[in-house]
Write a protein that holds these residues in place. Structure first.
Motif, PDB file in Angstrom:
ATOM      1  N   ILE A   1      43.440  50.676  31.690  1.00 48.50           N
ATOM      2  CA  ILE A   1      42.132  50.886  32.705  1.00 48.50           C
ATOM      3  C   ILE A   1      42.599  49.960  33.786  1.00 48.50           C
ATOM      4  O   ILE A   1      43.009  48.911  33.855  1.00 48.50           O
ATOM      5  N   HIS A   2      42.060  50.487  34.995  1.00 52.82           N
ATOM      6  CA  HIS A   2      42.391  50.022  36.489  1.00 52.82           C
ATOM      7  C   HIS A   2      41.874  48.514  36.458  1.00 52.82           C
ATOM      8  O   HIS A   2      40.471  48.047  35.777  1.00 52.82           O
ATOM      9  N   ASP A   3      42.303  47.492  37.110  1.00 55.95           N
ATOM     10  CA  ASP A   3      41.790  46.262  37.058  1.00 55.95           C
ATOM     11  C   ASP A   3      40.351  46.061  37.570  1.00 55.95           C
ATOM     12  O   ASP A   3      39.690  45.275  37.008  1.00 55.95           O
ATOM     13  N   TRP A   4      40.043  46.979  38.672  1.00 53.02           N
ATOM     14  CA  TRP A   4      38.531  46.804  39.175  1.00 53.02           C
ATOM     15  C   TRP A   4      37.824  47.204  37.992  1.00 53.02           C
ATOM     16  O   TRP A   4      36.645  46.665  37.975  1.00 53.02           O
TER      17      TRP A   4
ATOM     18  N   LEU B   1      38.461  40.581  30.304  1.00 54.19           N
ATOM     19  CA  LEU B   1      38.959  39.728  31.495  1.00 54.19           C
ATOM     20  C   LEU B   1      39.941  38.784  31.366  1.00 54.19           C
ATOM     21  O   LEU B   1      40.636  38.463  32.317  1.00 54.19           O
ATOM     22  N   GLY B   2      40.114  38.257  29.825  1.00 58.16           N
ATOM     23  CA  GLY B   2      41.010  37.289  29.617  1.00 58.16           C
ATOM     24  C   GLY B   2      42.190  37.634  29.219  1.00 58.16           C
ATOM     25  O   GLY B   2      43.375  36.548  29.046  1.00 58.16           O
ATOM     26  N   THR B   3      42.468  38.951  28.636  1.00 60.29           N
ATOM     27  CA  THR B   3      43.666  39.361  27.990  1.00 60.29           C
ATOM     28  C   THR B   3      44.058  40.861  28.861  1.00 60.29           C
ATOM     29  O   THR B   3      43.215  41.214  29.628  1.00 60.29           O
ATOM     30  N   ASN B   4      44.980  41.103  28.556  1.00 53.99           N
ATOM     31  CA  ASN B   4      45.489  42.484  29.033  1.00 53.99           C
ATOM     32  C   ASN B   4      45.758  43.398  28.063  1.00 53.99           C
ATOM     33  O   ASN B   4      46.341  44.465  27.785  1.00 53.99           O
TER      34      ASN B   4
ATOM     35  N   GLY C   1      32.692  38.546  23.176  1.00 56.43           N
ATOM     36  CA  GLY C   1      34.227  39.198  22.845  1.00 56.43           C
ATOM     37  C   GLY C   1      34.833  40.017  23.751  1.00 56.43           C
ATOM     38  O   GLY C   1      36.027  40.048  24.009  1.00 56.43           O
ATOM     39  N   MET C   2      33.857  41.101  23.960  1.00 54.98           N
ATOM     40  CA  MET C   2      34.380  42.300  24.897  1.00 54.98           C
ATOM     41  C   MET C   2      34.633  41.873  25.984  1.00 54.98           C
ATOM     42  O   MET C   2      35.672  42.089  26.763  1.00 54.98           O
TER      43      MET C   2
END
Length: 93
Positions: free
Chosen positions: A66-69, A58-61, A52-53
């Motif tokens: 937090i930075h994408d990387w 990864l799947g939601t915003n 879930g985490m």
């Protein structure tokens, strides 16, 4: 009069019964059934939490601050650790 060696050999603690009802040392390798089932439910729950985490990172915003990387790194770590925990859970049964 008894000597000290005789007193030591006749100690009251040495005379306790071997099979005490409150003594659960019959098989120390085998946990109680209630504990084993609780651990099984908790193991499955934690695997679901890690997946879930991973989905949230990864799947939601959801973690937009937090930075994408960092999100991709955390999501990957959650997936890998969730797979590892699932493998260990599967292997235990």
């Amino acid at each position: 009069m008894a000597t000290m060696k005789e007193d030591y050999n006749n100690n009251e603690l040495d005379n306790k019964p071997i099979n005490d009802e409150n003594d659960n040392n019959d098989n120390p390798q085998k946990p109680a059934k209630k504990t084993a089932s609780w651990n099984a439910y908790f193991g499955v729950f934690m695997v679901l939490v890690y997946f879930g985490m991973a989905y949230l990172t990864l799947g939601t915003n959801y973690f937009f601050w937090i930075h994408d990387w960092a999100r991709y790194g955390l999501g990957t770590i959650f997936i890998v650790y969730g797979l590892w925990r699932g493998y260990r859970y599967y292997k235990s049964f």
